[in-house]
Design a protein around this motif. Structure first.
Motif, PDB file in Angstrom:
ATOM      1  N   HIS A   1       0.840  -1.189   0.000  1.00 25.53           N
ATOM      2  CA  HIS A   1       0.000   0.000   0.000  1.00 25.53           C
ATOM      3  C   HIS A   1       0.884   1.252   0.000  1.00 25.53           C
TER       4      HIS A   1
ATOM      5  N   LEU B   1     -11.199  -9.948   2.686  1.00 17.90           N
ATOM      6  CA  LEU B   1     -11.999  -8.883   2.080  1.00 17.90           C
ATOM      7  C   LEU B   1     -12.156  -9.119   0.582  1.00 17.90           C
TER       8      LEU B   1
ATOM      9  N   ILE C   1       0.923  -4.859   3.503  1.00 17.22           N
ATOM     10  CA  ILE C   1      -0.251  -5.317   4.254  1.00 17.22           C
ATOM     11  C   ILE C   1      -0.327  -6.841   4.165  1.00 17.22           C
ATOM     12  N   SER C   2      -0.550  -7.475   5.298  1.00 18.30           N
ATOM     13  CA  SER C   2      -0.589  -8.932   5.365  1.00 18.30           C
ATOM     14  C   SER C   2      -1.760  -9.495   4.574  1.00 18.30           C
TER      15      SER C   2
ATOM     16  N   LEU D   1      -3.472 -11.879   5.467  1.00 20.89           N
ATOM     17  CA  LEU D   1      -4.507 -12.203   6.446  1.00 20.89           C
ATOM     18  C   LEU D   1      -5.529 -11.077   6.565  1.00 20.89           C
ATOM     19  N   GLN D   2      -5.104  -9.851   6.197  1.00 19.04           N
ATOM     20  CA  GLN D   2      -6.012  -8.712   6.257  1.00 19.04           C
ATOM     21  C   GLN D   2      -6.796  -8.529   4.959  1.00 19.04           C
ATOM     22  N   PHE D   3      -6.131  -8.662   3.806  1.00 20.90           N
ATOM     23  CA  PHE D   3      -6.824  -8.298   2.575  1.00 20.90           C
ATOM     24  C   PHE D   3      -7.462  -9.474   1.831  1.00 20.90           C
TER      25      PHE D   3
ATOM     26  N   ARG E   1       0.218   2.740   3.786  1.00 21.25           N
ATOM     27  CA  ARG E   1       0.318   1.826   4.933  1.00 21.25           C
ATOM     28  C   ARG E   1       1.447   0.819   4.800  1.00 21.25           C
TER      29      ARG E   1
END
Length: 253
Positions: free
Chosen positions: A30, A44, A36-37, A39-41, A33
């Motif tokens: 990002h 989603l 980004i892992s 596990l986060q995206f 940011r």
């Protein structure tokens, strides 16, 4: 805007210590940011359905990249690429056509492509899963059950679905030296796979002790930080050249 990067983690054959392939792993860099892992995206992307176009583009990039490595580092057999298939991707009716098109466009042979599917994906719609798996096998690609031992119906799928590889979950591999129960699970999976004519990949190999124990147990392939962390594609050439002298030290006498 495609702020994603495909990173690659090597897979090595235990015993010869030869490089056999790489797993393609998606990362999101990002602009604000930072990294980004997944596990986060990934959850989603699954929820919104964006995982389907993201997955297609990831597959295209991974196949094109590994084909360039096959030409740069000719090996027998050629290095392969493993790509994860999510539940949404597995339900996409255009999946098979995407696979055929990408193989044709990149010039990658089907046997150089492996798909990794978790048991939870297979549980959702077993009839459809069987149909898709059979069609993928007809194309000629390889199929792995990922995170084996952590799902709900592992054994019931082994004789129904034509998979060729089991991938032992890192939660067992990383604790097997200290935890006798984890060790016995790893040993049982390797024995079970051998009796069924399946290959075994152990992920989460963290140190020489893990490596040596897996070799003693007769595991086929290893993947983990002891070998290499996932790396951007432009770092792979240097890693391959650096692996050869290290490989020579690990080959059993």
């Amino acid at each position: 805007q495609w702020e994603f990067e495909v990173h690659y983690q090597p897979k090595v054959k235990l015993g010869s210590e030869n490089i056999v392939g790489f797993e393609a792993l998606l990362r999101w860099r990002h602009p604000v940011r930072g990294l980004i892992s997944p596990l986060q995206f990934i959850p989603l992307a699954e929820e919104t359905g964006l995982i389907v176009p993201i997955g297609v583009r990831t597959l295209e990039e991974a196949c094109r990249t590994v084909r360039s490595w096959q030409l740069e580092f000719p090996m027998r057999p050629p290095v392969e690429i493993s790509v994860n298939l999510s539940a949404r991707q597995f339900q996409d009716r255009e999946l098979l056509e995407h696979v055929r098109r990408i193989l044709a466009e990149t010039g990658l042979q089907p046997e150089s492509l492996q798909f990794e599917v978790t048991e939870s994906v297979l549980v959702q719609d077993p009839a459809q899963a069987l149909e898709i798996v059979r069609e993928l096998r007809a194309i000629g690609v390889g199929l792995k059950i990922d995170d084996f031992g952590t799902g709900y119906s592992s054994l019931s799928y082994l004789h129904k679905l034509p998979f060729d590889t089991l991938k032992i979950d890192r939660s067992f591999v990383s604790t097997m030296v200290q935890d006798h129960a984890a060790f016995e699970i790893v040993r049982a999976i390797i024995l079970l796979a051998g009796s069924l004519g399946l290959h075994v990949v152990a992920e989460g190999v963290e140190d020489l002790e893990d490596w040596s124990l897996l070799r003693q147990l007769g595991c086929d392939f290893a993947q983990g930080y002891f070998i290499a962390r996932p790396m951007p594609g432009d770092a792979v050439t240097d890693w391959v050249r650096a692996w050869e002298p290290r490989r020579a030290q690990l080959v059993p006498a």
